[in-house]
Design a protein around this motif. Structure first.
Motif, PDB file in Angstrom:
ATOM      1  N   VAL B 388       0.866  -1.174   0.000  1.00 16.01           N
ATOM      2  CA  VAL B 388       0.000   0.000   0.000  1.00 16.01           C
ATOM      3  C   VAL B 388       0.901   1.221   0.000  1.00 16.01           C
ATOM      4  CG1 VAL B 388      -0.152   0.050   2.526  1.00 16.01           C
ATOM      5  CG2 VAL B 388      -1.974   1.079   1.185  1.00 16.01           C
ATOM      6  N   GLU B 389       0.485   2.264  -0.685  1.00 15.74           N
ATOM      7  CA  GLU B 389       1.281   3.492  -0.712  1.00 15.74           C
ATOM      8  C   GLU B 389       0.663   4.518   0.219  1.00 15.74           C
ATOM      9  OE1 GLU B 389       3.304   3.291  -5.121  1.00 15.74           O
ATOM     10  OE2 GLU B 389       1.347   4.221  -4.908  1.00 15.74           O
ATOM     11  N   ILE B 390       1.373   4.805   1.299  1.00 15.32           N
ATOM     12  CA  ILE B 390       0.849   5.723   2.307  1.00 15.32           C
ATOM     13  C   ILE B 390       1.803   6.904   2.496  1.00 15.32           C
ATOM     14  CG2 ILE B 390      -0.476   3.980   3.547  1.00 15.32           C
ATOM     15  CD1 ILE B 390       1.882   3.678   5.449  1.00 15.32           C
ATOM     16  N   MET B 391       1.483   7.768   3.463  1.00 10.43           N
ATOM     17  CA  MET B 391       2.351   8.905   3.756  1.00 10.43           C
ATOM     18  C   MET B 391       3.585   8.418   4.510  1.00 10.43           C
ATOM     19  SD  MET B 391       1.126  11.850   2.721  1.00 10.43           S
ATOM     20  CE  MET B 391       1.656  13.198   3.803  1.00 10.43           C
ATOM     21  N   ARG B 392       4.735   8.921   4.125  1.00 10.17           N
ATOM     22  CA  ARG B 392       5.981   8.620   4.817  1.00 10.17           C
ATOM     23  C   ARG B 392       6.000   9.342   6.165  1.00 10.17           C
ATOM     24  NH1 ARG B 392      10.560   6.860   2.788  1.00 10.17           N
ATOM     25  NH2 ARG B 392       9.738   7.017   0.678  1.00 10.17           N
ATOM     26  N   LYS B 393       6.491   8.701   7.197  1.00  8.05           N
ATOM     27  CA  LYS B 393       6.539   9.365   8.502  1.00  8.05           C
ATOM     28  C   LYS B 393       7.572  10.490   8.502  1.00  8.05           C
ATOM     29  CE  LYS B 393       6.521   8.565  13.466  1.00  8.05           C
ATOM     30  NZ  LYS B 393       6.804   7.642  14.573  1.00  8.05           N
ATOM     31  N   TRP B 394       8.747  10.249   7.931  1.00  4.70           N
ATOM     32  CA  TRP B 394       9.793  11.264   7.957  1.00  4.70           C
ATOM     33  C   TRP B 394      10.264  11.563   6.536  1.00  4.70           C
ATOM     34  CZ3 TRP B 394       9.763  13.382  12.468  1.00  4.70           C
ATOM     35  CH2 TRP B 394       9.452  12.615  13.600  1.00  4.70           C
ATOM     36  N   VAL B 395      10.062  12.785   6.094  1.00 10.97           N
ATOM     37  CA  VAL B 395      10.488  13.137   4.737  1.00 10.97           C
ATOM     38  C   VAL B 395      11.869  13.789   4.729  1.00 10.97           C
ATOM     39  CG1 VAL B 395       8.156  13.341   3.827  1.00 10.97           C
ATOM     40  CG2 VAL B 395       9.306  15.377   4.745  1.00 10.97           C
ATOM     41  N   ASP B 396      12.417  14.130   5.909  1.00  7.75           N
ATOM     42  CA  ASP B 396      13.782  14.650   5.924  1.00  7.75           C
ATOM     43  C   ASP B 396      14.530  14.184   7.167  1.00  7.75           C
ATOM     44  OD1 ASP B 396      12.141  16.915   7.319  1.00  7.75           O
ATOM     45  OD2 ASP B 396      14.236  17.209   7.894  1.00  7.75           O
ATOM     46  N   VAL B 397      15.840  14.088   7.014  1.00  5.34           N
ATOM     47  CA  VAL B 397      16.691  13.492   8.040  1.00  5.34           C
ATOM     48  C   VAL B 397      16.671  14.304   9.334  1.00  5.34           C
ATOM     49  CG1 VAL B 397      19.111  13.077   8.631  1.00  5.34           C
ATOM     50  CG2 VAL B 397      18.184  12.235   6.474  1.00  5.34           C
ATOM     51  N   TYR B 398      16.700  15.634   9.201  1.00 10.49           N
ATOM     52  CA  TYR B 398      16.788  16.443  10.425  1.00 10.49           C
ATOM     53  C   TYR B 398      15.605  16.163  11.359  1.00 10.49           C
ATOM     54  CZ  TYR B 398      17.440  20.196  13.711  1.00 10.49           C
ATOM     55  OH  TYR B 398      17.621  20.892  14.871  1.00 10.49           O
ATOM     56  N   SER B 399      14.389  16.171  10.795  1.00 11.28           N
ATOM     57  CA  SER B 399      13.198  15.935  11.630  1.00 11.28           C
ATOM     58  C   SER B 399      13.274  14.595  12.341  1.00 11.28           C
ATOM     59  CB  SER B 399      11.932  15.967  10.780  1.00 11.28           C
ATOM     60  OG  SER B 399      11.927  17.073   9.936  1.00 11.28           O
ATOM     61  N   LEU B 400      13.737  13.592  11.613  1.00 14.43           N
ATOM     62  CA  LEU B 400      13.839  12.267  12.236  1.00 14.43           C
ATOM     63  C   LEU B 400      14.853  12.271  13.384  1.00 14.43           C
ATOM     64  CD1 LEU B 400      13.602   9.253  12.639  1.00 14.43           C
ATOM     65  CD2 LEU B 400      14.786   8.873  10.484  1.00 14.43           C
ATOM     66  N   LEU B 401      16.048  12.836  13.111  1.00 17.94           N
ATOM     67  CA  LEU B 401      17.101  12.836  14.142  1.00 17.94           C
ATOM     68  C   LEU B 401      16.682  13.649  15.364  1.00 17.94           C
ATOM     69  CD1 LEU B 401      20.398  13.202  12.060  1.00 17.94           C
ATOM     70  CD2 LEU B 401      19.366  11.123  13.011  1.00 17.94           C
ATOM     71  N   ALA B 402      15.913  14.705  15.133  1.00 19.83           N
ATOM     72  CA  ALA B 402      15.532  15.578  16.243  1.00 19.83           C
ATOM     73  C   ALA B 402      14.292  15.064  16.973  1.00 19.83           C
ATOM     74  CB  ALA B 402      15.291  16.997  15.726  1.00 19.83           C
ATOM     75  N   SER B 403      13.741  13.960  16.498  1.00 24.06           N
ATOM     76  CA  SER B 403      12.522  13.431  17.126  1.00 24.06           C
ATOM     77  C   SER B 403      12.864  12.316  18.121  1.00 24.06           C
ATOM     78  CB  SER B 403      11.606  12.839  16.060  1.00 24.06           C
ATOM     79  OG  SER B 403      12.074  11.548  15.690  1.00 24.06           O
ATOM     80  N   ASP B 404      11.855  11.884  18.860  1.00 22.99           N
ATOM     81  CA  ASP B 404      12.067  10.768  19.796  1.00 22.99           C
ATOM     82  C   ASP B 404      12.284   9.452  19.070  1.00 22.99           C
ATOM     83  OD1 ASP B 404      12.084  12.236  22.042  1.00 22.99           O
ATOM     84  OD2 ASP B 404      10.048  11.730  22.707  1.00 22.99           O
ATOM     85  N   ASP B 405      11.965   9.413  17.782  1.00 22.24           N
ATOM     86  CA  ASP B 405      12.178   8.179  17.015  1.00 22.24           C
ATOM     87  C   ASP B 405      13.653   7.785  16.987  1.00 22.24           C
ATOM     88  OD1 ASP B 405       9.526   7.992  16.510  1.00 22.24           O
ATOM     89  OD2 ASP B 405       9.759   7.641  14.356  1.00 22.24           O
ATOM     90  N   ILE B 406      14.536   8.739  17.268  1.00 27.72           N
ATOM     91  CA  ILE B 406      15.958   8.404  17.255  1.00 27.72           C
ATOM     92  C   ILE B 406      16.261   7.330  18.300  1.00 27.72           C
ATOM     93  CG2 ILE B 406      16.785  10.125  18.912  1.00 27.72           C
ATOM     94  CD1 ILE B 406      19.170  10.551  17.029  1.00 27.72           C
ATOM     95  N   PHE B 407      15.433   7.282  19.349  1.00 29.36           N
ATOM     96  CA  PHE B 407      15.691   6.297  20.396  1.00 29.36           C
ATOM     97  C   PHE B 407      15.218   4.895  20.009  1.00 29.36           C
ATOM     98  CE2 PHE B 407      15.399  10.426  22.624  1.00 29.36           C
ATOM     99  CZ  PHE B 407      16.728  10.516  22.968  1.00 29.36           C
ATOM    100  N   SER B 408      14.594   4.793  18.848  1.00 28.52           N
ATOM    101  CA  SER B 408      14.273   3.454  18.356  1.00 28.52           C
ATOM    102  C   SER B 408      15.475   2.840  17.643  1.00 28.52           C
ATOM    103  CB  SER B 408      13.064   3.509  17.415  1.00 28.52           C
ATOM    104  OG  SER B 408      13.397   4.200  16.240  1.00 28.52           O
TER     105      SER B 408
END
Lengths: 456, 456
Positions: B388-408
């Motif tokens: 299925v084609e859905i929305m990507r959670k993170w479209v840029d690296v900075y947002s991902l690194l600065a989010s709590d997802d980094i702890f995953s």
């Protein structure tokens, strides 16, 4: 007597031929049979769905086989078969063409029917067939002697598969042939039982009605031909189409609506819709079109598939990221479509070399780059291989596709020839092509059968 | 007598300690030995390069081991060892600290030397050692009794490895320990022979001087400890550092210059150079910095490595393309650096589901997305799986690194703790950090040893 639901009763009322249609088709078939038998050299036999009482009302195909003695030499069979076919065609019809499968046959329009007149050998044992068409009479006899009482079930199965886009064993469809539909109905004892049973099919599912499987197949669906232990009747069915069929059956079980037999017509998208979709997806779209090679579809279609896969892998090798690709064969032009998540890259490219402990090549690699302009290196990667950061050859997809490097992709022979003559590469909104509106619609609004219907 | 080239003669004149240095070091060593012996409880032994006559002029390390009877309980050994160490340190020096390896020891500054006073068991057979330090006296005896005449070769090998950045078995260097240098010189019979021989080393190279290998190792370089058949003295050497050493040897063979022993100082880059490099490479740079965990480097360094690898793999899982990454441990702060070829993606993301023939999960997957806003699907992939084609959670690296997802990401325990307290994520030119200029220089101007020297 099988219990039919409302939908099936309605479908049968539409697909079951009425007496008038049966009479008219039988009349023509008998006339052709007699004509073959009168020749004195061949014995006539009607094969296909007409012979098996499993044709969908409105189908206009009559297959007449001309059976010659098996000791006749191949050239004589082909020559005599064509001569007899021609004479029958001109006697009853007028318009006919000669076609080629494993050997030549005559295709004629007779009394409004599309008639194939096919020569084959009258072998007595299916183990002794000399060419694939010799097998057809055995299929017909096998089904004829067993299908009595299940004809309606075959009609339902055929209409269901047609509506779901999985009917046909040609290379574009990769679906279910008529004979396969008949065998499945026989195996499960009816349409409803088949719909139920196939929902628990797994990849590699094997059905061997007479229990005489002669070899292993690694196709997703294996249905051993009752007349040939070494043949998989379902060899044409792809993993995806098998999945679509399972999906269709699940959907129909859950909610047995008429739309599973008569789906809404699939419209193509307009140019405006196309541009909107493109901007919404935010991906990079690239098309390549070129003249359709002058070959039969069974040759061109696999070459198109191989070519689009080959180009996608060329793009990936160059560091770009492909989301999906597809291919369409039009009458004049073929059309390859590539959608990219990443179609532009920085000019920095890391080339990996031999391991350091490969003394000869190590020297060559480092020598080569020590006097070149590089971003950095040669250095040693954590895995013990040399690496060097140099300029990337292609920083964007369009330049690569429009260059001669495209011919380094694995392409089908005739596709490559046509592309070398003339090849039109486009990007983004320019990929729009009036001739492929429906294909473009299907490309973007991809949806599985059941999903599509549920969403209505 | 080995023939030395000009370079080696010059190097030896610099690294071989003069009589005065030898006398002064021996004086201190003897004084410490006597102090240990006078205690009556332990027997003193000088170990390390001083004991083996293989120290580089200017090295100020003296290792004195205090050998206790093997039947003494562990706690008693630790307590008595520390008490004796402290008393010696305060008697001769003043400044000392207690440190911990496998058990506690005293590190003191005595007459300008850096002295370790280490308690261990005086076992008679190396098979009976109770902790790793018990093995050291055996190493010293093994080398002492064999190295005579090859001391200069060891000095050359040590200086050569130091200059090339491959000397030291700590986890940051991943290189060659002093004992390993000595064994290699012994094995090949001298520095020049070693330089020649190692050029044909392959990954997995095994050297077993006394022919008593007791088990298999899958390290890139295996040198069986002559005093322990089950220990690889070269376990610390990484594939990359083994490669660097081979490169160095090849380079030195080809052109034996003094720069292989005294390389030009590596300067860091300036902020201007940093920004120029970044714009030239055209890549996306991201840094993460956080307080250095209060642990010994041997704990922090592997955690940093695991963390940067874990974050790089998190980025790749999210569709971004990492060119390379590295990590540095400063006194106050740690600094992780990621260079990306692709740091921004379209919002379209293809999620792949279960195979269609997995009836239970298939239903769940399609149900889930049938009532969601999607780009397209669910549909069936050519491999028979739902997608299925859905929305990507993170479209840029900075947002991902600065989010709590980094702890995953897979992070080292202490690194994770420190990052959870405070974590500074930067992009592009903002990644510049005054404290890591040399590290930044090495990150971008990565070059293998020989390459670097040839390019001068």
């Amino acid at each position: 007597m099988t219990l039919r639901n409302e939908t099936e009763v309605e479908v049968l009322s539409r697909v079951r031929p009425e007496k008038e249609e049966i009479d008219s088709i039988c009349l023509v078939a008998e006339m052709l049979l007699n004509a073959v038998n009168e020749s004195g050299t061949a014995k006539g036999m009607v094969v296909g769905s007409v012979a098996r009482n499993t044709w969908i009302s409105g189908d206009r195909d009559i297959d007449v086989f001309m059976l010659y003695p098996p000791e006749m030499p191949r050239e004589a069979l082909e020559e005599e078969g064509i001569i007899l076919g021609r004479s029958i065609a001109s006697r009853f019809g007028g318009q006919f063409v000669e076609k080629y499968a494993e050997h030549p046959y005559v295709n004629a329009t007779i009394s409004g029917f599309d008639v194939d007149l096919v020569p084959c050998y009258a072998v007595t044992d299916s183990a002794r067939i000399q060419s694939a068409v010799d097998r057809t009479p055995f299929h017909t006899r096998y089904i004829q002697s067993r299908i009595g009482g299940l004809e309606d079930d075959v009609l339902l199965m055929k209409q269901f598969s047609k509506a779901g886009g999985v009917y046909g064993s040609d290379l574009m469809t990769e679906g279910f042939a008529g004979y396969l539909c008949e065998l499945l109905v026989l195996r499960y004892g009816g349409f409803s039982a088949l719909i139920e049973a196939c929902q628990s099919w797994r990849a590699g599912q094997t059905i061997d009605i007479v229990g005489h499987q002669g070899k292993q197949f690694d196709d997703p669906l294996v249905v051993i031909d009752p007349v040939d232990p070494n043949r998989n009747v379902a060899a044409s069915v792809s993993r995806a189409q098998m999945g679509e069929f399972i999906e269709l059956c699940r959907g129909y079980s859950a909610s047995p609506g008429l739309e599973f037999f008569y789906p809404p017509a699939k419209d193509g998208i307009t140019r405006d819709e196309f541009e909107q979709i493109l901007s919404l997806r935010g991906t990079g779209l690239y098309s390549i079109s070129f003249a359709t090679p002058h070959q039969i579809p069974d040759i061109v279609v696999p070459q198109l598939r191989r070519s689009s896969a080959g180009i996608a892998s060329l793009l990936e090798r160059n560091g770009f990221v492909v989301n999906r690709y597809s291919e369409a064969m039009g009458e004049d032009h073929c059309y390859l479509l590539f959608e990219l998540l990443v179609d532009r890259l920085p000019s920095l490219y890391t080339r990996t070399g031999p391991p350091v402990d490969n003394a000869v090549n190590a020297g060559k690699f480092s020598e080569k780059y020590l006097n070149q302009k590089v971003f950095s290196g040669p250095f040693i990667n954590p895995d013990g291989r040399y690496a060097v950061e140099i300029m990337r050859k292609w920083v964007d997809v369009y330049s690569l596709l429009a260059s001669d490097d495209i011919f380094s992709a694995r392409l089908g022979k005739h596709v490559m020839r046509s592309m070398k003559r003339k090849c039109d590469v486009r990007a983004g909104n320019d990929c729009w092509n009036d001739d492929f509106q429906e294909f473009l619609g299907a490309f973007f609004n991809k949806i599985s059968s059941v999903g599509a219907l549920k969403k209505e």
